[in-house]
Design a protein around this motif. Structure first.
Motif: not given
Ligand code: ADP
Length: 515
Positions: A232, A255-263, A265
């Motif tokens: 991750f 943990d920046i998984s969510e931010r990366k996911d948003a980026e 998208k």
């Protein structure tokens, strides 16, 4: 770091029976953020009156105030994660100076850098009486630090110079899926995927040897490895602690998984939009080419007819038993030349029609303009119009997608021709388009000027809107597409509103390198 319970009160209670004790939280300037004093009568006012006041100026006698403050501020520079002893006197309710010994512990709040210091002070005069109480107090302060660590949203991991894990907080357990017990004393490499995993020991060795900071003090995006093998993205900031030549490194991890996911998208949406833009641009080109079909057929017909004629002539020469080989060789050369010309036209059309992706290449815009003008010979709309060029020389190369910029030029030329065709005054005048290139401080400007009717001022703001058209058979997409092509090139397309007669469109392109 988000901390729900970092009150210092529990420590204070523990000591209240036996010792004059003060527990403090001070910020960098020495302002009191929290305070507990025991016994409560230690000052002749409630200790909470000191909240928001400068501790050193209010409670420390003048003769030591400056030194005490300096020593305090040094703690910030040291970034010490352990207790320090720093005796200095304070003025209590008896108005006598009581010498206190101070133990400190850094306080973090939402930041990797220290923004306050917990201090616990004991009256030295009593201290010898109560070694046991001091031990308890120290344990409590340490426990307090653990509360801070455990309530932090970020994973906090401390390692020794050999890369072995010294502390591992609750968030680290959740983030990496290991219990503290499983990782204490193990190499930090356990939490990294390849290639960092193999190289991390070298990183630390290199740093300790050279002092060359690759990641210390710098926020970094790196990859983490969970116990279940998943990788991750995380943001890591590392600080170094050095106490009496003993090094350790503390990493704070988000943990920046969510931010990366948003980026990701957003990136996919951008890509989708880009594809739609290319598709529309492509449709527009097909449309233009469709309209030009008659001209194209004519243009191709010429070399093909020539080929046929020369082929027949060659055949005749052969049948007449080769009296003149010179004539035959000339005819064959002509066939070759005309076939090449036809091939070139077809290749050019094919590249205009089929190209969907942007392909940037270094281009001399003057040459591209000349090639585009040549293309307009196939267009019956433009055929009888004079196109004059006024070129800036020497023209530096610019990076552009030749097909797309050619599409823009073709669009502007065809619009100019359309405007002049239906304009009575221009009918009588010479219909003329001027294409001018200008270079001004790293920007290239191309102007397309006609002597048609001009654009009514009310319409000037609208012509770039999709579907705006004043033509019976217009789509109203031309200028909108052209503008988006220029924007993608880092330039712009606009119409000169000050132009009195006719219309002047211009576009700009950045010049990245001059040759
Ligand atoms: P379309 O050519 O299909 O109408 P465009 O987006 O290329 O779509 O142009 C939009 C409108 O801008 C045209 O309908 C016309 O009214 C106006 N226009 C564009 N170029 C010129 C020009 N050179 N002179 C006058 N009007 C122009």
């Amino acid at each position: 770091m988000h901390v729900e319970n970092n009150s210092i009160a529990p420590c204070a209670n523990e000591l209240s029976h036996s010792l004059n004790t003060i527990l403090l939280l001070l910020d960098r300037e020495g302002i009191v953020k929290q305070i507990e004093a025991h016994p409560p009568s230690l000052f002749n006012f409630p200790s909470t009156h000191l909240l928001g006041k400068n501790w050193f100026k209010t409670c420390v006698p003048d003769h030591t105030c400056q030194n005490a403050l300096l020593a305090f501020q040094k703690l910030f520079d040291n970034k010490t994660h352990q207790l320090k002893h720093q005796p200095y006197p304070i003025i209590t309710s008896t108005h006598k100076e009581h010498r206190f010994i101070w133990y400190s512990l850094p306080h973090f709040d939402n930041k990797p850098s220290m923004n306050g210091i917990f201090l616990v002070g004991f009256d030295i005069a009593q201290l010898t009486l109560s070694k046991h109480s001091v031990d308890i107090a120290l344990q409590r302060v340490t426990a307090n630090a653990q509360v801070v660590l455990d309530n932090a949203v970020e994973a906090i991991i401390r390692i020794c110079p050999q890369g072995k894990v010294l502390t591992f907080n609750k968030s680290a357990e959740t983030m990496f899926g290991y219990t503290t017990k499983e990782v204490l004393g193990k190499s930090i490499n356990l939490l990294m995927p390849t290639p960092d995993r193999e190289q991390h020991d070298q990183y630390i060795k290199h740093y300790l040897k050279t002092g060359d900071k690759k990641i210390i003090g710098i926020d970094r995006e790196v990859l983490g490895l969970r116990k279940d093998g998943t990788i991750f993205p995380m943001e890591l900031s590392v600080s170094e602690t050095k106490i009496e030549n003993e090094h350790s490194f503390t990493g704070i991890i988000r943990d920046i998984s969510e931010r990366k996911d948003a980026e990701e998208k957003l990136r996919l949406r951008d890509q989708e939009l880009q594809e739609i833009r290319h598709r529309i641009a492509h449709m527009d080109r097909l449309n233009v080419m469709g309209e030009m079909a008659t001209g194209i057929a004519h243009e191709l017909n010429q070399p093909l007819t020539a080929i046929a004629t020369y082929a027949q002539a060659s055949n005749r020469l052969l049948n007449n038993t080769l009296k003149n080989t010179n004539d035959l060789s000339h005819a064959l050369m002509q066939i070759n030349e005309q076939a090449q010309r036809a091939g070139k036209i077809i290749r050019r059309l094919r590249s205009i029609i089929t190209r969907q992706q942007q392909v940037y290449q270094r281009t001399n815009i003057n040459i591209l303009i000349l090639e585009t003008i040549e293309l307009t010979h196939m267009d019956s709309k433009i055929k009888d119009i004079t196109i004059e060029t006024q070129f800036f020389t020497p023209m530096p190369d610019v990076e552009l997608d030749t097909i797309q910029i050619q599409q823009v030029l073709l669009n502007l030329i065809r619009n100019a021709a359309d405007a002049m065709k239906h304009h009575h005054e221009t009918q009588t005048k010479n219909k003329k388009i001027i294409i001018r290139t200008v270079v001004e401080s790293h920007v290239l400007r191309v102007e397309v000027i006609d002597n048609g009717p001009g654009i009514p001022s009310a319409e000037k703001s609208e012509i770039f809107n999709p579907f705006f058209t004043t033509k019976n058979d217009g789509m109203g997409m031309g200028l909108a597409i052209c503008r988006s092509i220029l924007t993608a090139h880092g330039g712009e397309l606009d119409v000169n509103i000050n132009n009195k007669e006719g219309t002047e469109f211009y576009f700009t392109l950045p010049i990245h390198f001059i040759n």
